[in-house]
Write a protein that holds these residues in place. Structure first.
Motif, short mmCIF file in Angstrom:
data_model
loop_
_atom_site.label_atom_id
_atom_site.label_comp_id
_atom_site.label_asym_id
_atom_site.label_seq_id
_atom_site.Cartn_x
_atom_site.Cartn_y
_atom_site.Cartn_z
N LEU A 8 18.31 29.99 46.36
CA LEU A 8 19.33 29.23 45.79
C LEU A 8 18.69 28.01 46.17
CD1 LEU A 8 21.96 30.91 47.83
CD2 LEU A 8 22.14 31.14 46.19
N VAL A 9 18.04 27.17 46.57
CA VAL A 9 18.29 25.62 46.20
C VAL A 9 17.33 24.98 45.77
CG1 VAL A 9 17.76 24.06 48.03
CG2 VAL A 9 18.66 25.39 49.58
N ILE A 10 16.33 25.60 45.69
CA ILE A 10 15.68 25.88 44.07
C ILE A 10 16.32 25.90 43.19
CG2 ILE A 10 13.62 27.40 42.55
CD1 ILE A 10 12.05 27.60 45.18
N ASP A 11 17.34 27.08 42.74
CA ASP A 11 18.23 27.38 41.44
C ASP A 11 18.43 26.18 41.39
OD1 ASP A 11 18.79 28.59 39.39
OD2 ASP A 11 20.69 28.30 40.16
N ALA A 12 19.03 25.73 42.83
CA ALA A 12 20.13 24.23 42.91
C ALA A 12 19.66 22.62 42.16
CB ALA A 12 20.78 24.02 43.81
N TRP A 13 18.46 22.72 42.18
CA TRP A 13 18.15 21.52 42.07
C TRP A 13 17.44 21.35 41.30
CZ3 TRP A 13 17.37 17.20 44.54
CH2 TRP A 13 17.72 16.94 45.95
N SER A 14 16.88 22.69 39.95
CA SER A 14 16.24 23.01 39.00
C SER A 14 17.77 22.41 38.38
CB SER A 14 15.90 24.94 38.11
OG SER A 14 17.35 25.42 38.10
N LYS A 15 19.25 22.82 38.12
CA LYS A 15 19.81 22.85 37.44
C LYS A 15 20.83 21.04 37.67
CE LYS A 15 21.95 27.39 37.66
NZ LYS A 15 23.17 28.26 38.25
N SER A 16 19.89 20.37 38.39
CA SER A 16 20.59 19.67 39.16
C SER A 16 19.88 17.91 38.15
CB SER A 16 19.78 18.46 40.50
OG SER A 16 20.17 16.91 40.67
N LYS A 17 20.83 17.04 37.97
CA LYS A 17 20.09 15.83 36.72
C LYS A 17 19.86 14.69 37.60
CE LYS A 17 24.44 17.30 33.01
NZ LYS A 17 25.44 17.00 32.50
N LYS A 18 19.25 15.28 38.63
CA LYS A 18 18.74 13.77 39.21
C LYS A 18 17.35 13.26 39.31
CE LYS A 18 22.13 14.01 43.23
NZ LYS A 18 21.94 14.51 44.73
N LYS A 19 16.62 12.63 39.28
CA LYS A 19 15.34 12.07 38.26
C LYS A 19 14.63 13.10 39.79
CE LYS A 19 16.69 7.66 37.00
NZ LYS A 19 15.89 6.16 36.97
N ASN A 20 14.08 12.87 41.29
CA ASN A 20 13.50 13.73 41.63
C ASN A 20 13.82 15.14 41.54
OD1 ASN A 20 15.63 13.73 43.03
ND2 ASN A 20 14.36 12.75 44.82
N ALA A 21 14.62 15.87 41.21
CA ALA A 21 15.21 17.04 41.44
C ALA A 21 13.88 17.91 41.03
CB ALA A 21 15.90 17.71 40.23
N ALA A 22 12.93 17.37 39.76
CA ALA A 22 11.55 18.36 40.00
C ALA A 22 11.02 18.51 41.05
CB ALA A 22 10.72 17.99 38.52
N GLU A 23 10.36 17.48 41.62
CA GLU A 23 10.01 17.08 43.08
C GLU A 23 10.82 17.42 43.87
OE1 GLU A 23 10.14 14.98 40.43
OE2 GLU A 23 8.88 13.88 40.22
N LYS A 24 11.55 17.99 44.00
CA LYS A 24 12.32 18.53 45.83
C LYS A 24 11.99 20.40 45.00
CE LYS A 24 14.46 15.14 47.81
NZ LYS A 24 13.96 14.82 49.27
N ALA A 25 12.31 20.58 43.84
CA ALA A 25 12.45 22.28 43.66
C ALA A 25 11.41 22.55 44.06
CB ALA A 25 12.88 22.20 42.07
N GLU A 26 9.67 22.22 43.48
CA GLU A 26 8.28 22.45 43.86
C GLU A 26 8.28 22.68 45.13
OE1 GLU A 26 3.86 21.12 42.13
OE2 GLU A 26 5.63 19.75 42.06
N THR A 27 8.94 21.10 45.94
CA THR A 27 8.40 21.16 47.29
C THR A 27 8.58 22.76 48.02
OG1 THR A 27 8.37 18.87 47.06
CG2 THR A 27 8.77 20.12 49.42
N ILE A 28 10.00 22.88 47.46
CA ILE A 28 10.52 23.71 48.34
C ILE A 28 9.98 24.76 48.43
CG2 ILE A 28 12.30 25.61 48.95
CD1 ILE A 28 14.11 22.81 48.10
N LEU A 29 9.54 25.28 46.66
CA LEU A 29 8.40 26.49 46.98
C LEU A 29 6.72 26.70 47.25
CD1 LEU A 29 8.10 28.70 44.23
CD2 LEU A 29 7.19 27.13 42.69
N GLU A 30 7.04 25.21 47.57
CA GLU A 30 5.50 25.65 47.84
C GLU A 30 5.45 25.77 49.63
OE1 GLU A 30 3.75 21.91 47.54
OE2 GLU A 30 3.44 21.36 45.72
N GLN A 31 6.69 25.66 50.10
CA GLN A 31 7.32 25.81 51.11
C GLN A 31 6.97 27.21 51.78
OE1 GLN A 31 10.42 24.22 53.47
NE2 GLN A 31 10.95 24.80 55.13
N MET A 32 8.09 27.91 50.39
CA MET A 32 7.79 29.26 50.77
C MET A 32 6.52 29.98 50.81
SD MET A 32 11.50 30.88 48.40
CE MET A 32 11.36 32.34 48.39
N GLU A 33 5.18 29.66 50.25
CA GLU A 33 4.49 30.21 49.62
C GLU A 33 3.47 29.55 50.62
OE1 GLU A 33 3.75 29.06 44.70
OE2 GLU A 33 2.51 27.59 46.70
#
Length: 908
Positions: free
Chosen positions: A330-355
């Motif tokens: 849910l949080v990754i999907d929220a960051w992917s829809k966000s328009k903030k500059k660091n949205a991609a870095e935040k989404a990738e961080t949560i993905l790495e946390q899951m891995e």
């Protein structure tokens, strides 16, 4: 309301008339439709009253009074709390077998005075026995509620019968037939049934509004006051259950406060748990509901707050890993829809946390394919330079997990490949188009190997063509056309997903039209003819539309072909004819006409500009006659004005000025899309700066002052910029005015003043300083005027040398050297030292161009020329030509494209 209706019913029954009977039926139906609301309000009223009566009878109850007359504050909070329950929640509790509680009679004045003072009372302890007693009291109230409903139904029926009897008596007194009365009553009842349906709908809407207001008031204010008044560590299992219900309510409600209120409830439960209260336990679902509330709230900090709740959730030892993984998604999907500059870095961080959690905790934490797609989507929206490389790393990790874990659900599909190509297409790296083509080849290889999920479709090929259009280099158009033909061949072999449509053809045409290639217009027209042949062969996917013709016209506008204007006119007439014959997909729009105007303006001869004026006049006349409803906009007028400015004709500035006046009048008549802007006035100023007629510089300066006045009057679209000031300085530089160096320098001072005042669009650049130096170099007149111009040139050169924003280039050095040569006589003692010093500094900066070398060679004496030759000891055998000078002297020279083209023509 109910009391008034009862009184009106009794009054109408006594009147004994047909109108009275009808009104009785209406009132009874209204009461029947509002019966549930009335009974619910009656139940709540009785509920509040009986809680106080229980507290008076039971000294061990938590709602007991601290004194004999003042109720406790806990009773008030409990009333608030139990008003939060729905009527269905009250029926879910099992009825305990306890003796009924006797009721205490209270008059209304005492009861309301107690309720009014409840908020000022102190809290007391509560026990489980009092809770059980309270639940028993509630079930007694529910039983009483059912009895009241039955009694009210019987009473309504009696009143209904009385109304019919009164109607019958009124008919006997009027000597009417009883059967007629019966039929009329039936028709009246049918009308009242329809009325009841409308009334019930209206009441339902009002009840929803009231319910929303009640929930907002209680959940935001009263219940939060209840939470604050509860001592930490005293919550029971009932309170925890109720707070969980509230969390569900906030999760399903879309409002800006839903996330904040849910997190407040969650933190309150965490406080209870930390104090050792075993009944208050936060499970994983509560954290999940809070995260969902934040994501759906629409708050500007929703993604960050949801991430913080997720991190807090991960610190618990008793979490449900499956639900924990869903929260990550849910949080990754929220960051992917966000328009903030660091949205991609935040989404990738949560993905790495899951891995990483998958390797340490459980296999349930393995990210899903949708998680990888969401992160790729986030990088595609970021448009950062390194987005493509980061997307490649994520893609490779996904493939590694699919192979190591033997998980076919993680193997990339068609949508994943398309996302990866889209990231590279929007990337700013040099090899983005090449990498997109490699990914497309990878898809084709996987599909030929038997992977049907990797079949390239029309989106795949169009994305690669878009990448070529953005950053394909010189051969981008040829490579895009090859991909288009490959799509045709694949579709003929049976791969229908790769069949090119109109969008694919238009994308290839856009590559040609924006590439500034020679004969691009003819190549685009050939592709257009190919599309028309396919359309004739019943291939509706390749039907040309308005965008197709606009791309071909734009190719002619950007090309340097001799017959570009004739070809553009022919295409426009053909397009208008097809539209007149019924082809609605080929309706010319304002972009079509603006592109044709651009073709005329780029040609910039007398015939082309008159044709542009005729086309613009036709657009204005068609708009007045309401033909096609296409209004000329600001771009239309700006294109023609810029064409007159670049034509170099004596009447070009005057025609541009007339167009500006006509444009202003047309905008005042109601066409808001044709208002003059900064580009309009800059083109007019530029037109006057190129005429060199008497008074042209003053005319350009008057338009600059007019722009400043309009901007100060509140017109934000007319704002003078650096080009406005530079054009006026250029007008003075090319004019035959006296003291033009002083006037150009005064414009420069105004520009510097505006920049210091905070206007970022008026920052002086190298062109502005070079224009003033050029005005100084071309100053003619008395000796005093030339001396003043020389001092201005020295001051400007000193400003450029000391500036941190501007670096002197070969144009600045060349203009200053020319000013020194033209403004100082040969017998001036300052001349040769100044030339030598400037040339040595120019050599040091690597800015010696061919123009500078020619100036120094012609202006220097023989002794100075020998000193300049001996400046470099390694040049003993140096021949005095520009090609033989040391390479480091001219290493930083960057000639513009026009200078390089003229130089090649001269050599040829």
């Amino acid at each position: 309301m109910s009391r008034r209706v009862w009184r009106m019913i009794e009054k109408r029954i006594k009147q004994k008339s047909l109108k009275s009977s009808r009104l009785v039926v209406i009132f009874v139906l209204i009461l029947l439709s509002t019966r549930s609301i009335f009974c619910l309000s009656f139940m709540i009223h009785r509920c509040n009253r009986n809680i106080i009566s229980v507290s008076q009878l039971s000294p061990s109850s938590p709602w007991c009074l601290q004194s004999s007359t003042v109720p406790s504050s806990t009773s008030y909070n409990t009333n608030i709390k139990y008003r939060m329950f729905n009527s269905t929640d009250l029926f879910e509790h099992p009825t305990p077998s306890l003796p009924s509680t006797p009721k205490v009679k209270e008059n209304s004045s005492n009861r309301f005075s107690k309720i009014k003072n409840e908020s000022k009372l102190n809290t007391v302890e509560r026990t489980t026995n009092s809770k059980t007693l309270m639940i028993n009291n509630y079930h007694q109230l529910i039983t009483r509620h059912n009895e009241i409903n039955k009694h009210m139904e019987d009473k309504y029926v009696e009143i209904f019968i009385q109304g019919i009897k009164s109607a019958g008596r009124s008919r006997d007194s009027d000597k009417r037939n009883g059967e007629v009365v019966k039929d009329n009553l039936k028709s009246n009842v049918n009308e009242h049934v329809k009325l009841e349906h409308g009334v019930s709908k209206k009441l339902e809407t009002l009840n929803r509004v009231k319910e929303m207001k009640l929930l907002k008031l209680e959940s935001r204010s009263e219940f939060m006051c209840l939470i604050k008044n509860y001592p930490v560590g005293t919550m029971s299992i009932f309170d925890v259950y109720e707070m969980k219900i509230l969390l569900k309510e906030w999760r399903h409600r879309v409002s800006l406060n839903s996330g904040r209120m849910s997190e407040m409830l969650l933190n309150r439960l965490v406080e209870e748990e930390l104090t050792g209260n075993t009944q208050a336990r936060c499970d994983t679902s509560m954290y999940a509901m809070t995260i969902n509330s934040w994501i759906t709230s629409g708050d500007s900090k929703a993604e960050q707050q949801a991430t913080e709740v997720l991190n807090t959730m991960g610190k618990r030892a008793d979490i449900d890993l499956k639900l924990y993984a869903e929260c990550h998604s849910l949080v990754i999907d929220a960051w992917s829809k966000s328009k903030k500059k660091n949205a991609a870095e935040k989404a990738e961080t949560i993905l790495e946390q899951m891995e990483s959690l998958k390797c340490t905790l459980d296999e349930n934490m393995l990210p899903k394919l949708a998680d990888y797609k969401a992160v790729l989507k986030a990088w595609g929206k970021s448009r950062k330079t390194h987005a493509g490389k980061r997307a490649d790393k994520i893609f490779n990790r996904m493939i590694d997990f699919s192979r190591n874990e033997d998980n076919c659900n993680l193997y990339p599909d068609q949508f994943t490949y398309n996302l990866l190509m889209k990231v590279w297409a929007k990337s700013r790296e040099k090899e983005s188009s090449k990498r997109a083509e490699e990914i497309l080849q990878m898809m084709e290889t996987q599909f030929l190997a038997g992977d049907k999920n990797s079949e390239p479709d029309i989106i795949s090929y169009t994305t690669v063509i878009n990448a070529l259009a953005r950053n394909g280099g010189k051969n981008a158009a040829k490579r895009a056309e090859d991909i288009l033909y490959r799509m045709n061949s694949l579709s003929e072999k049976g791969q229908l997903a790769a069949k090119p449509d109109t969008m694919a053809w238009n994308t290839v045409l856009s590559v040609y039209s924006t590439g500034n290639m020679p004969r691009a217009g003819r190549k685009c027209e050939k592709l257009l003819m190919r599309m028309e042949h396919l359309c004739i062969d019943n291939d509706s996917n390749a039907k040309p539309d308005t965008c197709t013709f606009n791309s071909v016209l734009n190719a002619y506008a950007n090309s340097c072909e001799e017959d570009a204007t004739r070809k553009a006119e022919k295409l426009l007439k053909r397009m208008e004819k097809l539209y007149a014959n019924g082809d609605k997909d080929l309706k010319p729009d304002i972009t079509t006409y603006n592109t044709v105007l651009k073709v005329y303006a780029n040609n910039a001869n007398v015939e082309s500009m008159h044709n542009a004026e005729k086309l613009l006049r036709r657009l204005e006349e068609n708009n007045e006659k309401h033909i096609h409803f296409i209004k000329p906009d600001t771009v239309s007028y700006n294109t023609v004005i810029a064409g007159w400015a670049n034509s170099g004709m004596p009447l070009g500035a005057r025609n541009a000025e007339n167009l500006l006046n006509r444009m202003s009048k047309y905008a005042l008549c109601g066409n808001k899309n044709a208002q003059p802007d900064t580009t309009t006035y800059n083109s007019v100023i530029n037109a006057w700066s190129k005429t060199q007629a008497d008074g042209s510089a003053q005319r350009a300066e008057s338009y600059l002052q007019h722009m400043i006045d309009l901007h100060m009057a509140g017109m934000p679209n007319v704002r003078p910029d650096i080009f406005s000031f530079t054009s006026v300085m250029n007008a003075y530089s090319k004019s035959f005015e006296t003291n033009k160096a002083r006037k150009a320098n005064s414009i420069l001072h105004r520009l510097e003043f505006l920049h210091k005042s905070g206007d970022s669009t008026c920052e002086p650049n190298i062109v502005a300083y070079g224009t003033v130096l050029n005005a100084c170099a071309h100053t003619r007149g008395t000796r005093q005027e030339r001396e003043e111009a020389f001092l201005i040139a020295v001051a400007v050169m000193r400003t450029v040398r000391n500036s941190s924003n501007v670096t002197p280039n070969h144009v600045i050095y060349g203009s200053f050297l020319k000013a020194c040569v033209m403004l100082m006589t040969e017998d001036d003692v300052r001349r040769e030292p100044m030339i030598e010093r400037v040339f040595r500094q120019c050599c040091k900066d690597g800015q010696v161009s061919e123009r500078i070398w020619t100036l120094v060679k012609d202006a220097a004496s023989l002794d100075l020329y020998e000193r300049l030759i001996n400046f470099d000891t390694s040049t003993d055998n140096w021949v005095g030509s520009f090609e033989a000078i040391p390479r480091e002297w001219k290493s930083n020279v960057k000639e513009n494209k026009r200078w390089q083209r003229n130089r090649r023509i001269k050599k040829a």
